[in-house]
Design a protein around this motif. Structure first.
Motif, PDB file in Angstrom:
ATOM      1  N   GLN A   1      -8.595   2.382   6.558  1.00  0.00           N
ATOM      2  CA  GLN A   1      -7.563   2.702   7.551  1.00  0.00           C
ATOM      3  C   GLN A   1      -7.220   1.503   8.419  1.00  0.00           C
ATOM      4  OE1 GLN A   1      -8.185   6.468   9.647  1.00  0.00           O
ATOM      5  NE2 GLN A   1      -9.684   6.958   8.070  1.00  0.00           N
ATOM      6  N   ARG A   2      -8.127   0.517   8.467  1.00  0.00           N
ATOM      7  CA  ARG A   2      -7.905  -0.589   9.399  1.00  0.00           C
ATOM      8  C   ARG A   2      -7.339  -1.838   8.733  1.00  0.00           C
ATOM      9  NH1 ARG A   2     -13.253  -1.807  12.101  1.00  0.00           N
ATOM     10  NH2 ARG A   2     -14.258  -0.628  10.450  1.00  0.00           N
TER      11      ARG A   2
ATOM     12  N   ASN B   1       4.165   5.170   5.664  1.00  0.00           N
ATOM     13  CA  ASN B   1       4.126   6.632   5.802  1.00  0.00           C
ATOM     14  C   ASN B   1       5.170   7.241   4.870  1.00  0.00           C
ATOM     15  OD1 ASN B   1       2.275   6.234   7.800  1.00  0.00           O
ATOM     16  ND2 ASN B   1       3.744   6.500   9.469  1.00  0.00           N
TER      17      ASN B   1
ATOM     18  N   HIS C   1      -4.137  -1.148   3.653  1.00  0.00           N
ATOM     19  CA  HIS C   1      -4.572  -0.226   4.704  1.00  0.00           C
ATOM     20  C   HIS C   1      -3.458   0.725   5.109  1.00  0.00           C
ATOM     21  CE1 HIS C   1      -2.537  -2.109   8.250  1.00  0.00           C
ATOM     22  NE2 HIS C   1      -2.424  -3.076   7.366  1.00  0.00           N
TER      23      HIS C   1
ATOM     24  N   CYS D   1      -9.779  -1.302   0.677  1.00  0.00           N
ATOM     25  CA  CYS D   1      -8.856  -0.301   1.201  1.00  0.00           C
ATOM     26  C   CYS D   1      -9.537   0.530   2.284  1.00  0.00           C
ATOM     27  CB  CYS D   1      -8.373   0.596   0.073  1.00  0.00           C
ATOM     28  SG  CYS D   1      -7.137   1.785   0.613  1.00  0.00           S
TER      29      CYS D   1
ATOM     30  N   LYS E   1      -3.519   6.605   0.128  1.00  0.00           N
ATOM     31  CA  LYS E   1      -4.258   5.395  -0.275  1.00  0.00           C
ATOM     32  C   LYS E   1      -5.013   5.623  -1.594  1.00  0.00           C
ATOM     33  CE  LYS E   1      -6.640   5.298   3.588  1.00  0.00           C
ATOM     34  NZ  LYS E   1      -6.064   6.484   4.243  1.00  0.00           N
TER      35      LYS E   1
ATOM     36  N   PRO F   1      -3.008   4.692   7.701  1.00  0.00           N
ATOM     37  CA  PRO F   1      -3.716   5.783   8.392  1.00  0.00           C
ATOM     38  C   PRO F   1      -4.183   6.861   7.414  1.00  0.00           C
ATOM     39  CG  PRO F   1      -1.612   5.310   9.435  1.00  0.00           C
ATOM     40  CD  PRO F   1      -1.628   4.551   8.150  1.00  0.00           C
ATOM     41  N   ARG F   2      -4.881   7.843   7.945  1.00  0.00           N
ATOM     42  CA  ARG F   2      -5.401   8.932   7.113  1.00  0.00           C
ATOM     43  C   ARG F   2      -4.263   9.645   6.387  1.00  0.00           C
ATOM     44  NH1 ARG F   2     -10.352   9.819   7.066  1.00  0.00           N
ATOM     45  NH2 ARG F   2     -10.066  11.648   5.785  1.00  0.00           N
TER      46      ARG F   2
ATOM     47  N   ARG G   1       0.289  -2.901   4.082  1.00  0.00           N
ATOM     48  CA  ARG G   1       0.260  -1.596   4.746  1.00  0.00           C
ATOM     49  C   ARG G   1       1.019  -0.608   3.868  1.00  0.00           C
ATOM     50  NH1 ARG G   1       1.217   2.999   7.061  1.00  0.00           N
ATOM     51  NH2 ARG G   1       1.477   3.172   9.330  1.00  0.00           N
TER      52      ARG G   1
ATOM     53  N   THR H   1      -2.259   9.146   3.837  1.00  0.00           N
ATOM     54  CA  THR H   1      -0.965   8.529   3.513  1.00  0.00           C
ATOM     55  C   THR H   1      -0.877   8.178   2.035  1.00  0.00           C
ATOM     56  OG1 THR H   1      -1.984   6.601   4.529  1.00  0.00           O
ATOM     57  CG2 THR H   1      -0.139   7.551   5.697  1.00  0.00           C
TER      58      THR H   1
END
Ligand SMILES: Nc1ncnc2c1ncn2[C@@H]1O[C@H](COP(=O)(O)OP(=O)(O)OP(=O)(O)O)[C@@H](O)[C@H]1O
Ligand SMILES: [Mg+2]
Length: 265
Positions: free
Chosen positions: A203-204, A236, A64, A201, A71, A66-67, A233, A69
Motif C-alpha cells: 500500500q505504501r 483507483n 503501490h 507491491c 493490486k 491503497p487497499r 501507482r 484497488t
C-alpha cells in the motif's frame, strides 16, 4: 452437448459429465478471476508497456496502491502474461501472512522464505525450492536466507526469473529492513545469479520504506529502489471502468441498469 436422464450435461464424444458453464458474477472478495467474475482487463489498468520495459531492463520497482484497488489481481495477471510470453519464469508470492512477530528477523524471514519457495514451486513446476530450502537453505542465518533462496532459484532456472512480491509492507521493522537489504546485497548479480526483476507491491510508496533506528533514518532499499520513475501507482477505479463492468452484466443477462444509479456507485 447431450442431456442425460438426470439432466446432467454430458460430452457427446464419450458421455462423461461436463461442468455447466458458470454464470459470471460481481466479485467482492479477493482477487478477481476472469472465468468466474466480471473483470476489467488488469493489464489495461496500468501502463503494461512501461512495466514490461522495466522488467526487460532489469529494474527492481515498487507497485503501490491503497487497499482493494486490484493490486493482487493485477500481479496475478502479470505473472500469467510473463510466463505465457516464454521469455521469463515468473512467480507471484503474497507474504501478507508470513510474519510471526512484528519485526523479529529470526522468525519472520524463514516464514517469508517458505511462502516464497512454495509460490515458486507452484508457478514454476520442477523448481523444488521448498525442498531445497527446508533441507539446505534454512541452515544459514535468517539474515541471508532470502537472498540465498532467490540466488538458488535463479541459478537453477533455465530462464531469467521475475519475482512479484505482494504484501511487502505488512513486514515491519528489522524484518522489512532485512528483506530489502538481502535484495540489495545481490542486486549486482542479476540476471544470471539473482532475479532479472523484482516487483515489491504494497500500500505504501517507496519513500515510506524509510525506517528509523534510534534517531537515524535507514533507507534499507535505497540504492536499489530509489528511482522515483520506478514507483508505480495503480489507479483507483474510474467511473468509466465501473460502468464498463456493469455493462458486462447487461451483455451477459440482458438486465439493463438505469443510468441514474451510476453516479451513486
Ligand atoms: N480487474 C478488475 N476488474 C474488476 N474488479 C476488480 C479488478 N481488480 C480488482 N477488482 C475488485 O477489487 C477487489 C479487490 O481486488 P484485489 O484483491 O486484487 O485488490 P488488492 O488491492 O490486492 O486488495 P488488498 O488491498 O485487500 O490486498 C476485488 O474483489 C474486485 O471487487
Ligand atoms: Mg491484495
Amino acid at each position: 452437448m447431450n442431456i442425460d436422464s438426470d439432466n446432467q450435461k454430458t460430452c457427446p464424444q464419450n458421455g462423461t459429465p461436463t461442468m455447466p458453464a458458470m454464470e459470471r458474477f460481481f466479485n467482492t472478495a479477493g482477487p478477481t478471476k476472469p472465468d468466474l467474475h466480471y473483470q476489467l482487463d488488469p493489464l489495461q489498468r496500468l501502463d503494461w508497456d512501461e512495466v514490461r520495459h522495466l522488467i526487460d531492463t532489469q529494474r527492481y520497482f515498487v507497485l503501490h496502491a491503497p487497499r482493494q484497488t486490484g493490486k493482487t489481481t493485477t500481479l496475478l495477471a502479470m505473472m500469467k502474461a510473463l510466463n505465457a510470453g516464454g521469455r521469463y519464469a515468473c512467480a507471484y508470492a503474497n507474504i501478507e501472512g508470513a510474519q510471526a512477530t512484528r519485526g523479529d528477523v529470526g522468525q519472520d524471514l524463514p516464514l517469508v522464505c517458505k511462502v516464497v519457495a512454495q509460490a515458486i514451486d507452484d508457478a514454476c513446476p520442477g523448481a523444488e525450492l521448498l525442498h531445497w530450502y527446508e533441507n539446505t537453505g534454512a541452515d544459514v542465518s535468517a539474515l541471508g536466507q532470502f537472498a540465498d533462496l532467490l540466488s538458488y532459484w535463479t541459478r537453477h532456472c533455465a530462464k531469467p526469473v521475475v519475482l512479484l512480491l505482494d504484501g511487502v509492507d505488512t513486514l515491519v521493522g528489522d524484518s522489512l529492513i532485512s528483506l530489502l537489504r538481502q535484495i540489495r546485497s545481490r542486486y549486482e548479480q542479476r540476471p544470471h545469479a539473482f532475479p532479472q526483476s523484482i516487483v515489491l507491491c504494497g500500500q505504501r510508496d517507496i519513500r515510506d520504506y524509510r525506517m528509523y533506528h534510534g534517531d537515524t533514518a535507514v533507507m534499507a532499499g535505497s540504492s536499489v529502489f530509489n528511482i522515483k520513475a520506478a514507483s508505480l501507482r495503480l489507479p483507483n477505479f474510474t467511473q468509466q471502468e465501473i460502468q464498463a463492468l456493469w455493462q458486462q452484466h447487461t451483455e451477459a443477462t440482458g438486465q439493463v441498469f438505469d443510468e441514474a444509479i451510476f453516479p451513486a456507485l
